[in-house]
Design a protein around this motif. Sequence first.
Motif, short mmCIF file in Angstrom:
data_model
loop_
_atom_site.label_atom_id
_atom_site.label_comp_id
_atom_site.label_asym_id
_atom_site.label_seq_id
_atom_site.Cartn_x
_atom_site.Cartn_y
_atom_site.Cartn_z
N ILE A 1 0.69 -1.30 0.12
CA ILE A 1 -0.22 -0.05 -0.09
C ILE A 1 0.77 1.23 0.11
CG2 ILE A 1 -1.55 1.43 1.22
CD1 ILE A 1 -2.83 -1.58 2.12
N ASP A 2 1.97 1.16 0.73
CA ASP A 2 2.92 2.33 0.79
C ASP A 2 3.46 2.79 -0.49
OD1 ASP A 2 3.98 1.99 4.28
OD2 ASP A 2 2.40 2.76 3.43
N ASP A 3 4.14 1.46 -1.20
CA ASP A 3 4.59 1.64 -2.36
C ASP A 3 3.85 2.22 -3.48
OD1 ASP A 3 6.99 -1.12 -2.18
OD2 ASP A 3 7.05 0.93 -1.66
N ALA A 4 2.56 1.52 -3.38
CA ALA A 4 1.55 2.07 -4.39
C ALA A 4 1.25 3.38 -4.34
CB ALA A 4 0.24 1.19 -4.12
N THR A 5 1.02 3.95 -2.94
CA THR A 5 0.85 5.31 -2.82
C THR A 5 1.88 6.19 -2.68
OG1 THR A 5 0.61 4.87 -0.55
CG2 THR A 5 -1.53 4.70 -1.90
N SER A 6 3.10 6.07 -2.73
CA SER A 6 4.30 6.68 -2.62
C SER A 6 4.44 7.51 -3.81
CB SER A 6 5.45 5.90 -2.12
OG SER A 6 6.55 6.66 -1.94
N TYR A 7 4.60 8.86 -3.51
CA TYR A 7 5.15 9.71 -5.11
C TYR A 7 6.80 9.24 -5.21
CZ TYR A 7 6.79 13.28 -7.58
OH TYR A 7 7.15 14.14 -8.74
N GLU A 8 7.60 9.07 -4.21
CA GLU A 8 9.04 8.82 -4.57
C GLU A 8 8.99 7.32 -5.35
OE1 GLU A 8 9.00 9.11 -0.77
OE2 GLU A 8 8.83 11.23 -0.87
N THR A 9 8.30 6.28 -5.02
CA THR A 9 8.27 5.12 -5.67
C THR A 9 7.90 5.12 -7.36
OG1 THR A 9 8.28 3.74 -3.70
CG2 THR A 9 7.41 2.70 -5.63
N LEU A 10 6.85 5.85 -7.35
CA LEU A 10 6.27 6.30 -8.65
C LEU A 10 7.18 7.08 -9.40
CD1 LEU A 10 3.77 6.22 -10.53
CD2 LEU A 10 3.17 8.36 -9.57
N LYS A 11 7.91 8.02 -8.90
CA LYS A 11 8.74 8.79 -9.69
C LYS A 11 10.16 8.14 -9.95
CE LYS A 11 10.95 13.18 -9.98
NZ LYS A 11 11.37 13.09 -11.41
N LYS A 12 10.75 7.16 -9.13
CA LYS A 12 11.70 6.42 -9.33
C LYS A 12 11.50 5.42 -10.55
CE LYS A 12 14.48 2.49 -7.33
NZ LYS A 12 13.81 1.43 -6.91
N VAL A 13 10.26 4.85 -10.51
CA VAL A 13 9.86 3.61 -11.48
C VAL A 13 9.59 4.54 -12.98
CG1 VAL A 13 8.22 2.17 -12.39
CG2 VAL A 13 8.83 2.04 -9.92
N GLU A 14 9.00 5.61 -12.88
CA GLU A 14 8.76 6.23 -14.14
C GLU A 14 10.25 6.74 -14.76
OE1 GLU A 14 5.69 9.21 -13.56
OE2 GLU A 14 4.40 7.93 -13.41
N ASP A 15 11.01 7.38 -13.83
CA ASP A 15 12.47 7.84 -14.31
C ASP A 15 13.18 6.86 -14.81
OD1 ASP A 15 11.72 10.44 -13.55
OD2 ASP A 15 12.89 10.41 -11.75
N THR A 16 13.11 5.69 -14.18
CA THR A 16 13.94 4.37 -14.59
C THR A 16 13.56 3.94 -15.96
OG1 THR A 16 14.29 3.65 -12.25
CG2 THR A 16 14.64 1.92 -14.09
N CYS A 17 12.14 3.79 -16.22
CA CYS A 17 11.41 3.49 -17.36
C CYS A 17 11.97 4.42 -18.61
CB CYS A 17 9.73 3.46 -17.50
SG CYS A 17 9.42 2.20 -16.34
N ARG A 18 11.80 5.65 -18.13
CA ARG A 18 12.18 6.74 -19.27
C ARG A 18 13.47 6.70 -19.68
NH1 ARG A 18 8.59 10.03 -15.97
NH2 ARG A 18 6.69 10.38 -17.18
#
Length: 128
Positions: free
Chosen positions: A42-59
């Motif tokens: 739940i924390d990972d799914a709602t965590s902005y830092e996790t979201l940003k890290k995953v998106e930056d890595t994908c890009r």
Amino acid sequence: MKGFIAGFLSLIMLVVLLAVGIGADWFDTWLGNKVEYIDRKIDDATSYETLKKVEDTCRAMQASYESDRLTYEQYKDSDNEEKQSWAEQAKMRANKTAATYNSYILENSFVWKDAVPDDIRIELPILN
């Protein structure tokens, strides 16, 4: 005889209490681990830092893949052996990046909850 029966019953009670105590500890540990796992998800799914890290890595992986893909496309039909070698090396790097990216997307899909940003590709194709 009464003393023997009382002692035997006391021993059985002790064994039962120990079993219940050990079982309760195991259950608490198991339940605690499950709750911790769910909380972390739940924390990972709602965590902005996790979201940003995953998106930056994908890009970043997409950019690396695209660079190698373009290099491959540019030199694959060259008459020059060295440039053909560059093309093959770029193709290998692009395919390695694609395999890593595709796995990474699957492992982190929970971050977007089926709302992947437009600039994030769901899959990078393997170059043939």
